[in-house]
Scaffold this motif. Structure first.
Motif, mmCIF file in Angstrom:
data_model
loop_
_atom_site.group_PDB
_atom_site.id
_atom_site.type_symbol
_atom_site.label_atom_id
_atom_site.label_comp_id
_atom_site.label_asym_id
_atom_site.label_seq_id
_atom_site.Cartn_x
_atom_site.Cartn_y
_atom_site.Cartn_z
ATOM 1 N N ASP A 1 0.951 -1.112 -0.091
ATOM 2 C CA ASP A 1 -0.120 0.211 -0.030
ATOM 3 C C ASP A 1 0.837 1.413 -0.043
ATOM 4 O O ASP A 1 0.595 2.196 -0.743
ATOM 5 C CB ASP A 1 -1.159 -0.262 1.271
ATOM 6 N N LYS A 2 1.893 1.218 0.943
ATOM 7 C CA LYS A 2 2.805 2.506 0.616
ATOM 8 C C LYS A 2 3.500 2.510 -0.554
ATOM 9 O O LYS A 2 3.579 3.854 -1.088
ATOM 10 C CB LYS A 2 3.943 2.043 1.973
ATOM 11 N N ASN B 1 2.333 1.829 -3.435
ATOM 12 C CA ASN B 1 1.085 2.103 -4.448
ATOM 13 C C ASN B 1 0.903 3.554 -4.291
ATOM 14 O O ASN B 1 0.356 4.105 -5.255
ATOM 15 C CB ASN B 1 0.014 1.221 -4.429
ATOM 16 N N ARG B 2 1.292 4.112 -3.121
ATOM 17 C CA ARG B 2 0.779 5.772 -3.041
ATOM 18 C C ARG B 2 1.911 6.348 -3.932
ATOM 19 O O ARG B 2 1.578 7.516 -4.642
ATOM 20 C CB ARG B 2 1.441 6.008 -1.527
ATOM 21 N N LEU B 3 3.088 5.761 -4.183
ATOM 22 C CA LEU B 3 3.894 6.516 -5.207
ATOM 23 C C LEU B 3 3.378 6.207 -6.522
ATOM 24 O O LEU B 3 3.948 7.028 -7.403
ATOM 25 C CB LEU B 3 5.358 5.757 -4.958
ATOM 26 N N GLU B 4 2.885 4.996 -6.702
ATOM 27 C CA GLU B 4 2.242 4.734 -8.023
ATOM 28 C C GLU B 4 1.506 5.687 -8.549
ATOM 29 O O GLU B 4 1.127 5.996 -9.731
ATOM 30 C CB GLU B 4 1.719 3.311 -8.022
ATOM 31 N N ASN B 5 0.714 6.188 -7.687
ATOM 32 C CA ASN B 5 -0.352 7.392 -7.992
ATOM 33 C C ASN B 5 0.317 8.735 -8.133
ATOM 34 O O ASN B 5 -0.249 9.695 -8.700
ATOM 35 C CB ASN B 5 -1.150 7.699 -6.763
ATOM 36 N N THR C 1 5.736 6.602 -13.205
ATOM 37 C CA THR C 1 5.282 7.240 -12.020
ATOM 38 C C THR C 1 6.576 7.135 -11.111
ATOM 39 O O THR C 1 7.598 6.706 -11.454
ATOM 40 C CB THR C 1 4.254 6.278 -11.360
ATOM 41 N N SER D 1 7.093 5.820 -8.223
ATOM 42 C CA SER D 1 7.378 4.438 -7.860
ATOM 43 C C SER D 1 8.187 3.753 -8.921
ATOM 44 O O SER D 1 9.180 3.050 -8.490
ATOM 45 C CB SER D 1 6.079 3.637 -7.759
ATOM 46 N N ARG E 1 4.976 17.077 -4.103
ATOM 47 C CA ARG E 1 4.862 16.164 -3.104
ATOM 48 C C ARG E 1 5.810 16.204 -1.845
ATOM 49 O O ARG E 1 6.250 15.432 -1.209
ATOM 50 C CB ARG E 1 4.874 14.874 -3.333
#
Length: 623
Positions: free
Chosen positions: A562-563, A565-569, A599, A601, A623
């Motif tokens: 989940d952490k 995937n935040r960078l994937e956004n 991205t 990520s 960010r």
């Protein structure tokens, strides 16, 4: 035949090409599969087996998405094994020996049943472009065929060269011609290409072997299968493999030919697979080892042909002959085919996006060994993903990309396009940082809903997944809610040398103990009654046991994913100019400009891009 424009042309009928053609056609695209030999569709050019460490997980994922590799394997298997059962479930990997001839036949008959696929036997020698878009292909017979998208799955055929000792001749594999023209067409429009090599062992006449001198390697006592569909069945009978060993004498004989071995003496400059070395390399790199294992694998139910796994070589045929005769059981060996090395063109996969579409030419996709991979499973996975994305492209729908925490297929493709590869890429469990999530047993739970949404996975598949999830959840809830008294469970705990309880305890906590397995729990009348009452099969029992015993690890990996995937956004604009960001290291600027990550990520996984570089980019992204 070729007056209309195809939606998808697939060049090459190997494992990647077969999955690509099937996927695009099943998604409604008019597809043409062009191959040099319709008799050799999905040919097992190397060992007659599917799956293995991490590779078995990939086949299960292909099946869950609605591909065919698992179904074909189950219908043509001669032996099945679940590898690494002594380790945790993240490491369990299914593997099946296949009947090589029937495997190819079954794939062809499967493809012929798909209405949207046309077939054409010819050799593609040129590509047609319309500006920066692909427009079609041209064949050796001078036939021009137009298409909206093209998927190249050329395997080891691109300018392929075969080496046996000091003999060299063109070929994509033994007995077949090389493909000339595609590399030249791609390089002409700006693609970067390279060379790779791989080797294959000799095939021998099983009638000439003495199996009594070897160690038998039977399949599992209770074999499973690859496909999640109920239409495929586990094997009721199996063929054994065998194992023998090289020796000092064998090694000394092999050394006499080293100077004539092109894979060893440097005549082939291209890079080979580090994890599948030739017998020459093994003897040289592990000089202190007095022997190496050889696995003697039958190529089918009825054929006498045998594959000598572990004896990959490009040594001269006379050396192969003399040395192999000194291996126990091979004293009177007769060769069907000598081992050989092959070198071929590939295209560094950093030239692709996550959809496997090339960055340079729109609507053009690469899949399989053209991307620097090795292995049927890696090729089939790429073919499936390229076929899906070509179809979605035609239909003007969003692309389909699997993340690293969703599938080994996601790890494979992300590794290729983000890091590239300087040697034939092979999948291992160690490449996946979320391997507790990416198990072979739950590929259907992870991916079938996605395959169903694409229109590839059937309603039957989806119904089975829903039932599996519901029954697993029900069983977990039962264990969570149900208490057990000391008098009921202590005899079992004592027998398993684990601490007894002094007061009632939830079954979930008892089941989590490593000393116990669910067969122990089933000795409890109430547990067995629950299983029978709710019609819970062994697959659900196994799924529940894994969930209970590894709940902490699974939760931890989900949190880490989940952490990430935040960078994937955090999307990086395609026009972002890295050269203007002076705070980035020079290497980071060069790598980021070349690869163009989508991205933050993805940028963080590029070799040479440091955490401080990522921090700089996050500032620029607000960010």
């Amino acid at each position: 035949m070729f007056t209309t424009v195809y939606d998808v042309i697939v060049i090459g009928g190997g494992h990647a090409g077969s999955e690509a053609a099937a996927a695009s056609a099943n998604m409604g695209c008019k597809t043409l599969l062009i191959t040099m030999s319709l008799q050799n569709i999905a040919q097992m050019s190397c060992n007659p087996a599917m799956g293995g460490i991490a590779k078995g997980q990939i086949i299960r994922e292909i099946d869950a998405l609605g591909g065919y590799s698992a179904i074909v394997t189950d219908n043509t298997a001669i032996q099945f094994k679940m590898l690494n059962k002594s380790k945790g479930p993240a490491m369990w990997s299914p593997r099946a020996q296949s009947d090589r001839m029937r495997f190819s036949e079954f794939w062809r008959l499967t493809l012929e049943k798909i209405n949207n696929i046309d077939f054409y036997q010819d050799n593609v020698t040129d590509l047609l472009f319309d500006g920066n878009k692909i427009a079609g292909v041209k064949t050796s017979l001078g036939v021009t065929i137009k298409s909206k998208t093209v998927i190249i799955t050329a395997g080891t055929f691109l300018n392929g060269l075969i080496h046996i000792g000091e003999k060299t001749f063109g070929g994509g594999r033994a007995g077949e011609i090389a493909s000339v023209g595609i590399t030249e067409a791609l390089v002409k429009v700006g693609f970067e290409s390279g060379r790779m090599k791989t080797g294959t062992p000799p095939r021998v006449d099983g009638r000439s072997l003495n199996y009594s001198k070897m160690i038998e390697q039977p399949g599992d006592d209770n074999p499973e299968k690859f496909s999640y569909l109920s239409s495929t069945k586990p094997l009721k009978k199996q063929r054994s493999c065998y194992m023998s060993y090289t020796s000092k004498e064998v090694h000394n004989l092999l050394r006499t030919g080293f100077e004539r071995s092109p894979m060893f003496n440097g005549r082939i400059q291209s890079i080979g697979p580090r994890y599948c070395p030739s017998i020459e390399d093994k003897i040289d790199r592990f000089a202190t080892k007095e022997r190496h294992q050889l696995f003697v694998e039958p190529e089918g139910w009825d054929t006498a042909e045998v594959y000598v796994n572990g004896f990959s070589t490009s040594l001269p045929e006379d050396v192969q002959d003399k040395a192999l005769r000194k291996v126990a059981g091979f004293e009177n060996v007769k060769f069907f085919r000598y081992g050989y090395a092959i070198e071929y063109d590939f295209f560094p996969p950093t030239q692709l996006s996550h959809t496997l579409e090339t960055k340079l030419i729109k609507n053009l996709y690469f899949a399989g060994q053209i991307n620097g991979t090795t292995g049927y499973e890696e090729a089939a996975a790429q073919g499936l993903m390229a076929g899906i994305n070509a179809a979605l492209n035609i239909q003007e729908k969003p692309p389909f990309v699997l993340k690293r925490n969703e599938a080994y297929i996601g790890v494979l493709i992300d590794d290729l396009i983000t890091k590239g590869t300087e040697e034939p890429y092979r999948m291992f469990t160690s490449r996946a940082e979320y391997r507790t999530l990416l198990r072979q047993d739950n590929a259907d739970l992870r991916l079938t809903p996605l395959g169903f949404k694409l229109g590839l996975a059937s309603q039957e598949r989806m119904d089975r997944v829903i039932e599996k999830q519901q029954k697993t959840d029900l069983f977990v809830k039962y264990l969570t809610d149900t208490s057990i008294k000391p008098a009921e469970i202590n005899p079992i705990l004592e027998d398993k040398n684990t601490a007894k309880i002094s007061q009632s305890m939830k079954l979930f906590k008892i089941a989590a103990r490593p000393q116990l397995n669910f067969n122990d729990l089933r000795k409890l009348t109430k547990v067995e009654a629950f299983i029978e009452e709710n019609n819970i099969d062994n697959e659900i029992v196994e799924q529940t046991e894994i969930h209970v015993k590894y709940a902490g690890y699974i939760a931890k990996e989900k949190n880490q994913a989940d952490k990430l995937n935040r960078l994937e956004n955090v999307v990086i604009p395609s026009t972002f100019d890295y050269s203007k960001v002076k705070s980035l290291s020079i290497e980071a600027r060069q790598k980021l400009t070349k690869i163009k990550p989508v991205t933050i990520s993805q940028a963080s996984r590029i070799s040479g891009v440091s955490p401080s570089d990522i921090s700089v980019l996050l500032v620029y992204m607000g960010r």
